[in-house]
Design a protein around this motif. Sequence first.
Motif, PDB file in Angstrom:
ATOM      1  N   ILE A 181      -4.968 -15.838 -11.465  1.00  0.00           N
ATOM      2  CA  ILE A 181      -4.985 -15.855  -9.998  1.00  0.00           C
ATOM      3  C   ILE A 181      -3.664 -16.453  -9.520  1.00  0.00           C
ATOM      4  O   ILE A 181      -3.214 -17.467 -10.050  1.00  0.00           O
ATOM      5  N   THR A 182      -3.055 -15.821  -8.530  1.00  0.00           N
ATOM      6  CA  THR A 182      -1.835 -16.373  -7.928  1.00  0.00           C
ATOM      7  C   THR A 182      -2.071 -16.514  -6.415  1.00  0.00           C
ATOM      8  O   THR A 182      -3.193 -16.318  -5.940  1.00  0.00           O
ATOM      9  N   HIS A 183      -1.023 -16.845  -5.671  1.00  0.00           N
ATOM     10  CA  HIS A 183      -1.164 -16.927  -4.210  1.00  0.00           C
ATOM     11  C   HIS A 183       0.139 -16.494  -3.559  1.00  0.00           C
ATOM     12  O   HIS A 183       1.170 -16.362  -4.232  1.00  0.00           O
ATOM     13  N   ASN A 184       0.070 -16.228  -2.257  1.00  0.00           N
ATOM     14  CA  ASN A 184       1.268 -15.721  -1.560  1.00  0.00           C
ATOM     15  C   ASN A 184       1.975 -16.800  -0.751  1.00  0.00           C
ATOM     16  O   ASN A 184       2.869 -16.496   0.023  1.00  0.00           O
ATOM     17  N   LYS A 185       1.566 -18.063  -0.923  1.00  0.00           N
ATOM     18  CA  LYS A 185       2.144 -19.212  -0.189  1.00  0.00           C
ATOM     19  C   LYS A 185       1.821 -19.146   1.310  1.00  0.00           C
ATOM     20  O   LYS A 185       2.312 -19.947   2.094  1.00  0.00           O
ATOM     21  N   LYS A 186       0.980 -18.163   1.691  1.00  0.00           N
ATOM     22  CA  LYS A 186       0.561 -18.065   3.095  1.00  0.00           C
ATOM     23  C   LYS A 186      -0.950 -18.251   3.200  1.00  0.00           C
ATOM     24  O   LYS A 186      -1.579 -17.795   4.154  1.00  0.00           O
ATOM     25  N   GLY A 187      -1.549 -18.838   2.182  1.00  0.00           N
ATOM     26  CA  GLY A 187      -2.979 -19.121   2.232  1.00  0.00           C
ATOM     27  C   GLY A 187      -3.860 -18.069   1.612  1.00  0.00           C
ATOM     28  O   GLY A 187      -5.087 -18.160   1.697  1.00  0.00           O
ATOM     29  N   LEU A 227      -5.140 -16.145  -1.790  1.00  0.00           N
ATOM     30  CA  LEU A 227      -5.198 -16.022  -3.246  1.00  0.00           C
ATOM     31  C   LEU A 227      -5.117 -14.547  -3.611  1.00  0.00           C
ATOM     32  O   LEU A 227      -5.541 -13.691  -2.837  1.00  0.00           O
ATOM     33  N   LEU A 228      -4.559 -14.242  -4.788  1.00  0.00           N
ATOM     34  CA  LEU A 228      -4.397 -12.848  -5.203  1.00  0.00           C
ATOM     35  C   LEU A 228      -4.740 -12.678  -6.685  1.00  0.00           C
ATOM     36  O   LEU A 228      -4.348 -13.492  -7.519  1.00  0.00           O
ATOM     37  N   ASN A 229      -5.476 -11.626  -6.982  1.00  0.00           N
ATOM     38  CA  ASN A 229      -5.848 -11.263  -8.347  1.00  0.00           C
ATOM     39  C   ASN A 229      -4.603 -10.719  -9.064  1.00  0.00           C
ATOM     40  O   ASN A 229      -3.931  -9.842  -8.534  1.00  0.00           O
ATOM     41  N   THR A 230      -4.280 -11.286 -10.221  1.00  0.00           N
ATOM     42  CA  THR A 230      -3.023 -10.906 -10.870  1.00  0.00           C
ATOM     43  C   THR A 230      -3.237 -10.690 -12.362  1.00  0.00           C
ATOM     44  O   THR A 230      -3.943 -11.459 -13.018  1.00  0.00           O
ATOM     45  N   ASN A 231      -2.647  -9.644 -12.888  1.00  0.00           N
ATOM     46  CA  ASN A 231      -2.786  -9.296 -14.302  1.00  0.00           C
ATOM     47  C   ASN A 231      -2.372 -10.452 -15.219  1.00  0.00           C
ATOM     48  O   ASN A 231      -1.278 -11.003 -15.082  1.00  0.00           O
ATOM     49  N   ALA A 232      -3.272 -10.811 -16.142  1.00  0.00           N
ATOM     50  CA  ALA A 232      -3.027 -11.979 -17.009  1.00  0.00           C
ATOM     51  C   ALA A 232      -1.861 -11.751 -17.977  1.00  0.00           C
ATOM     52  O   ALA A 232      -1.121 -12.689 -18.279  1.00  0.00           O
ATOM     53  N   ASP A 233      -1.678 -10.507 -18.457  1.00  0.00           N
ATOM     54  CA  ASP A 233      -0.535 -10.217 -19.342  1.00  0.00           C
ATOM     55  C   ASP A 233       0.776 -10.439 -18.603  1.00  0.00           C
ATOM     56  O   ASP A 233       1.739 -10.980 -19.153  1.00  0.00           O
ATOM     57  N   THR A 234       0.817 -10.007 -17.350  1.00  0.00           N
ATOM     58  CA  THR A 234       2.036 -10.159 -16.552  1.00  0.00           C
ATOM     59  C   THR A 234       2.303 -11.635 -16.268  1.00  0.00           C
ATOM     60  O   THR A 234       3.444 -12.094 -16.358  1.00  0.00           O
ATOM     61  N   ILE A 235       1.243 -12.393 -15.928  1.00  0.00           N
ATOM     62  CA  ILE A 235       1.409 -13.832 -15.713  1.00  0.00           C
ATOM     63  C   ILE A 235       2.021 -14.457 -16.967  1.00  0.00           C
ATOM     64  O   ILE A 235       2.998 -15.205 -16.900  1.00  0.00           O
ATOM     65  N   THR A 236       1.469 -14.094 -18.131  1.00  0.00           N
ATOM     66  CA  THR A 236       1.948 -14.658 -19.396  1.00  0.00           C
ATOM     67  C   THR A 236       3.438 -14.395 -19.585  1.00  0.00           C
ATOM     68  O   THR A 236       4.216 -15.316 -19.868  1.00  0.00           O
ATOM     69  N   VAL A 281       0.850  -1.199   0.000  1.00  0.00           N
ATOM     70  CA  VAL A 281       0.000   0.000   0.000  1.00  0.00           C
ATOM     71  C   VAL A 281       0.881   1.243   0.000  1.00  0.00           C
ATOM     72  O   VAL A 281       1.677   1.449   0.920  1.00  0.00           O
ATOM     73  N   LYS A 282       0.784   2.036  -1.067  1.00  0.00           N
ATOM     74  CA  LYS A 282       1.478   3.340  -1.091  1.00  0.00           C
ATOM     75  C   LYS A 282       0.396   4.403  -1.176  1.00  0.00           C
ATOM     76  O   LYS A 282      -0.329   4.614  -0.210  1.00  0.00           O
ATOM     77  N   ASP A 283       0.238   5.051  -2.335  1.00  0.00           N
ATOM     78  CA  ASP A 283      -0.840   6.036  -2.472  1.00  0.00           C
ATOM     79  C   ASP A 283      -2.198   5.348  -2.479  1.00  0.00           C
ATOM     80  O   ASP A 283      -3.172   5.860  -1.954  1.00  0.00           O
ATOM     81  N   ILE A 284      -2.227   4.179  -3.110  1.00  0.00           N
ATOM     82  CA  ILE A 284      -3.489   3.453  -3.261  1.00  0.00           C
ATOM     83  C   ILE A 284      -3.362   2.057  -2.658  1.00  0.00           C
ATOM     84  O   ILE A 284      -2.331   1.410  -2.805  1.00  0.00           O
ATOM     85  N   ASP A 285      -4.424   1.623  -1.951  1.00  0.00           N
ATOM     86  CA  ASP A 285      -4.485   0.232  -1.479  1.00  0.00           C
ATOM     87  C   ASP A 285      -5.267  -0.558  -2.529  1.00  0.00           C
ATOM     88  O   ASP A 285      -6.481  -0.433  -2.630  1.00  0.00           O
ATOM     89  N   TYR A 286      -4.540  -1.377  -3.290  1.00  0.00           N
ATOM     90  CA  TYR A 286      -5.179  -2.132  -4.374  1.00  0.00           C
ATOM     91  C   TYR A 286      -5.933  -3.358  -3.867  1.00  0.00           C
ATOM     92  O   TYR A 286      -6.520  -4.085  -4.643  1.00  0.00           O
ATOM     93  N   GLY A 287      -5.881  -3.605  -2.571  1.00  0.00           N
ATOM     94  CA  GLY A 287      -6.576  -4.765  -2.027  1.00  0.00           C
ATOM     95  C   GLY A 287      -5.831  -6.043  -2.348  1.00  0.00           C
ATOM     96  O   GLY A 287      -4.594  -6.075  -2.303  1.00  0.00           O
ATOM     97  N   PHE A 288      -6.592  -7.084  -2.739  1.00  0.00           N
ATOM     98  CA  PHE A 288      -5.989  -8.405  -2.943  1.00  0.00           C
ATOM     99  C   PHE A 288      -5.444  -8.566  -4.368  1.00  0.00           C
ATOM    100  O   PHE A 288      -5.842  -9.460  -5.106  1.00  0.00           O
TER     101      PHE A 288
END
Lengths: 259, 259
Positions: free
Chosen positions: B148-154, B156-165, B114-121
């Motif tokens: 969708i990705t995860h943080n290995k701590k249980g 799940l996190l919403n993740t940009n599909a272009d970046t995943i690719t 979280v910096k200027d904006i809290d993007y949530g999950f």
Amino acid sequence: MKPKLSIVKIGGNIIENESALSDFLRDFAVMEGQKILVHGGGRTATRIAEQLGVPAKMVGGRRITTRETLDVIVMVYGGLANKNIVSRLQSFDCNAIGLSGADGNIIISDKRPVKDIDYGFAGDIRQVNATTIKALLESGMTPVCCAITHNKKGQLLNTNADTITSEVAIAMSEHFETSLYYCFEKKGVLRSVEDDNSVIEHINTEKYEQLLQENVISDGMLPKMHNCFNALQRHVHRVYIGLPGMIAGKEKLFTTLTL
Amino acid sequence: MKPKLSIVKIGGNIIENESALSDFLRDFAVMEGQKILVHGGGRTATRIAEQLGVPAKMVGGRRITTRETLDVIVMVYGGLANKNIVSRLQSFDCNAIGLSGADGNIIISDKRPVKDIDYGFAGDIRQVNATTIKALLESGMTPVCCAITHNKKGQLLNTNADTITSEVAIAMSEHFETSLYYCFEKKGVLRSVEDDNSVIEHINTEKYEQLLQENVISDGMLPKMHNCFNALQRHVHRVYIGLPGMIAGKEKLFTTLTL
């Protein structure tokens, strides 16, 4: 000697209880040896369906899987429940991989034929692909299966989680000494439904026949027991029925089924 | 010489168009060599969120992933979209396996600080587990990854599909000669957004710098191109941008990016 494999089924009552689910997944993660988890989705699907305005269709007391209901089941079982279970298991260092029957083509089923009732998109299992499940286990992964299969023709199908569990166990018994754990909200098969501690600790085929004749086995337990003895007859090593804690030895009282 | 691997990204516009999706999946199924599909979920998530009464939260024009939004994304991307794509690919004899980043622990990310904006999950990718993805490919399976990705701590996190690719492509480039296909609704990178046929057929680093200076690359294309050149600099062999038909040679016009 075949390596050991545990197949554990959990029901809606555990999935919907945050702390019960957490406790269970922690226990499951440290269970020794290779293992597979099978889960239903429970009342979350009913709640989401209500919120989306998808009516529950019942015919003759039986639930019908309409196309809209199937979509909700795929969202809740295959998405919400499955991915949350997988990510929690990962946090306990269990390398879980979430699967429907379509993933890796592990479970093929047929849309239930229409006789008296059209059950809609309900699947009866035709084939379990044990080779692929074995390959995943050998890669160090723990399959987490939801109650969805497919017909290999592009159609997902809603499938009973108890049946998935026993059919997977039967198929895996070719390669493994397979133990099956049915976790539910009772301590085991009860002699009297009014007495939670009246657990029958051991049931073999002879005892099973006897209990059937005495009408001791209650309605809800009948298909479960039938499933279990079918699995035992088809080379599953042991079946256990009881509270989730039994997988960690926390519950001393449960029912063991053998041939 | 490294074996070849194709990584294909499709966006919401294809997923939501029944016949476009069918055509694409048929083409993808027969693509030669090892391959991976990455998909978003598109407007279905927005529609389901609306039906469930989950408000879209925006801060400074940016979409925020609340806990409720994440649940919808996990249901739609991880469940509905992913399982339907997998079962259709299976019907075309492509042995697809649907995956989030949590499954097999293939993609670990960190919740965006979280910096200027809290993007949530929302998740920023930390690590792609190429070994597990390679094991699945070597078992004859075709991974189908949702955003969708995860943080290995249980979590799940919403993740940009272009970046995943691009991150998956970069990680796999250690083991494979990796080609990346970004399928979208245009024929490629356009010299003029008004002219659908003004495709720039080949862009290398020098040309890219030149186009940036000329302000030819439109706003929406900027992060995509940045992603692509980042991938090329990190040993991805080729990047292609164009209509879905390009993967089957049906579209002759598309953009090829090289260093």
